[in-house]
Motif scaffolding. Sequence first.
Motif, short mmCIF file in Angstrom:
data_model
loop_
_atom_site.label_atom_id
_atom_site.label_comp_id
_atom_site.label_asym_id
_atom_site.label_seq_id
_atom_site.Cartn_x
_atom_site.Cartn_y
_atom_site.Cartn_z
N GLY A 1 -3.22 -5.39 6.53
CA GLY A 1 -4.38 -5.77 7.34
C GLY A 1 -4.11 -7.00 8.18
N ILE A 2 -3.40 -7.97 7.61
CA ILE A 2 -3.04 -9.17 8.36
C ILE A 2 -2.12 -8.80 9.52
CG2 ILE A 2 -1.77 -11.35 8.25
CD1 ILE A 2 -2.84 -11.61 5.33
N ARG A 3 -1.10 -7.98 9.23
CA ARG A 3 -0.16 -7.56 10.29
C ARG A 3 -0.87 -6.77 11.39
NH1 ARG A 3 3.16 -6.60 5.85
NH2 ARG A 3 2.53 -4.43 5.79
N ASP A 4 -1.86 -5.96 10.99
CA ASP A 4 -2.57 -5.11 11.96
C ASP A 4 -3.67 -5.84 12.71
OD1 ASP A 4 -0.94 -3.05 11.13
OD2 ASP A 4 -2.45 -2.13 9.82
N GLY A 5 -3.86 -7.13 12.43
CA GLY A 5 -4.86 -7.90 13.17
C GLY A 5 -6.27 -7.76 12.63
N GLN A 6 -6.41 -7.23 11.42
CA GLN A 6 -7.73 -7.01 10.83
C GLN A 6 -8.51 -8.31 10.67
OE1 GLN A 6 -7.60 -4.63 7.26
NE2 GLN A 6 -9.55 -5.44 6.53
N PHE A 7 -7.81 -9.44 10.59
CA PHE A 7 -8.47 -10.72 10.33
C PHE A 7 -8.41 -11.66 11.53
CE2 PHE A 7 -7.11 -8.93 6.31
CZ PHE A 7 -8.28 -8.96 5.58
N ASP A 8 -8.19 -11.11 12.72
CA ASP A 8 -8.08 -11.94 13.92
C ASP A 8 -9.43 -12.49 14.38
OD1 ASP A 8 -5.38 -11.52 13.82
OD2 ASP A 8 -5.30 -10.17 15.54
N ASP A 9 -10.50 -11.78 14.11
CA ASP A 9 -11.84 -12.26 14.46
C ASP A 9 -12.11 -13.54 13.65
OD1 ASP A 9 -14.98 -12.01 13.45
OD2 ASP A 9 -14.66 -11.61 15.59
N ALA B 1 -0.71 -5.42 -1.04
CA ALA B 1 0.01 -4.67 0.02
C ALA B 1 -0.94 -4.32 1.16
CB ALA B 1 0.64 -3.40 -0.56
N GLU B 2 -2.15 -3.90 0.81
CA GLU B 2 -3.13 -3.57 1.85
C GLU B 2 -3.60 -4.83 2.60
OE1 GLU B 2 -2.69 -0.31 -0.85
OE2 GLU B 2 -3.20 -2.40 -1.29
N LEU B 3 -3.70 -5.94 1.89
CA LEU B 3 -4.06 -7.20 2.54
C LEU B 3 -2.99 -7.58 3.55
CD1 LEU B 3 -5.80 -9.77 2.77
CD2 LEU B 3 -4.39 -10.74 0.96
N CYS B 4 -1.73 -7.49 3.16
CA CYS B 4 -0.63 -7.83 4.08
C CYS B 4 -0.64 -6.90 5.30
CB CYS B 4 0.71 -7.73 3.36
SG CYS B 4 0.92 -8.99 2.07
N SER C 1 -13.75 -8.23 -1.72
CA SER C 1 -14.74 -8.85 -0.84
C SER C 1 -14.28 -8.90 0.62
CB SER C 1 -15.08 -10.27 -1.32
OG SER C 1 -14.01 -11.17 -1.05
N ILE C 2 -12.96 -8.83 0.87
CA ILE C 2 -12.48 -8.91 2.26
C ILE C 2 -11.80 -7.64 2.75
CG2 ILE C 2 -12.27 -11.43 2.20
CD1 ILE C 2 -9.21 -11.00 2.01
N LEU C 3 -11.53 -6.70 1.85
CA LEU C 3 -10.91 -5.43 2.25
C LEU C 3 -11.97 -4.33 2.14
CD1 LEU C 3 -7.45 -5.69 0.46
CD2 LEU C 3 -7.92 -5.94 2.91
N PRO C 4 -12.58 -3.95 3.23
CA PRO C 4 -13.68 -2.98 3.17
C PRO C 4 -13.27 -1.64 2.53
CG PRO C 4 -13.21 -3.62 5.45
CD PRO C 4 -12.27 -4.38 4.56
N SER C 5 -12.05 -1.23 2.73
CA SER C 5 -11.62 0.06 2.18
C SER C 5 -10.94 -0.11 0.82
CB SER C 5 -10.68 0.77 3.16
OG SER C 5 -9.55 -0.05 3.42
N GLY C 6 -10.95 -1.34 0.28
CA GLY C 6 -10.33 -1.59 -1.02
C GLY C 6 -8.83 -1.80 -0.89
#
Length: 124
Positions: free
Chosen positions: A79-87, A74-77, A65-70
Amino acid sequence: MERDQPETKDLLRVAAEAMKRDILPNLAADKHLDALMILSILSAAERDLADAGGLDERQRERLQSILPSGGGVAELCAGIRDGQFDDPADYRALHGCLLEDVRDRLTLVNPKYLATADKDAPER
């Protein structure tokens, strides 16, 4: 093939009941904490068996539900490091997902703590 009876979760429950009823009352006081720890572990194992892998499936659904590319943790982490959830909206979605995951895990490991925390939590 049909499973033999009793099932493992039933054996864990019987072991915990015997520990509470027959063993704990006869233990020296300095061994009570160890016995209570063992009882807690037996109960958690029983709940985990009853869940039958449901925790992993629920986590997978939450992450989808929160990772558009699945992906997984590891991908969640990443994404967090890359600023994917800064908005702010993405951050709220992440927060909700992580909070739900923690609650889900506590339900299996220590449901009494969760019930107490919910009771003592201030209303929002």
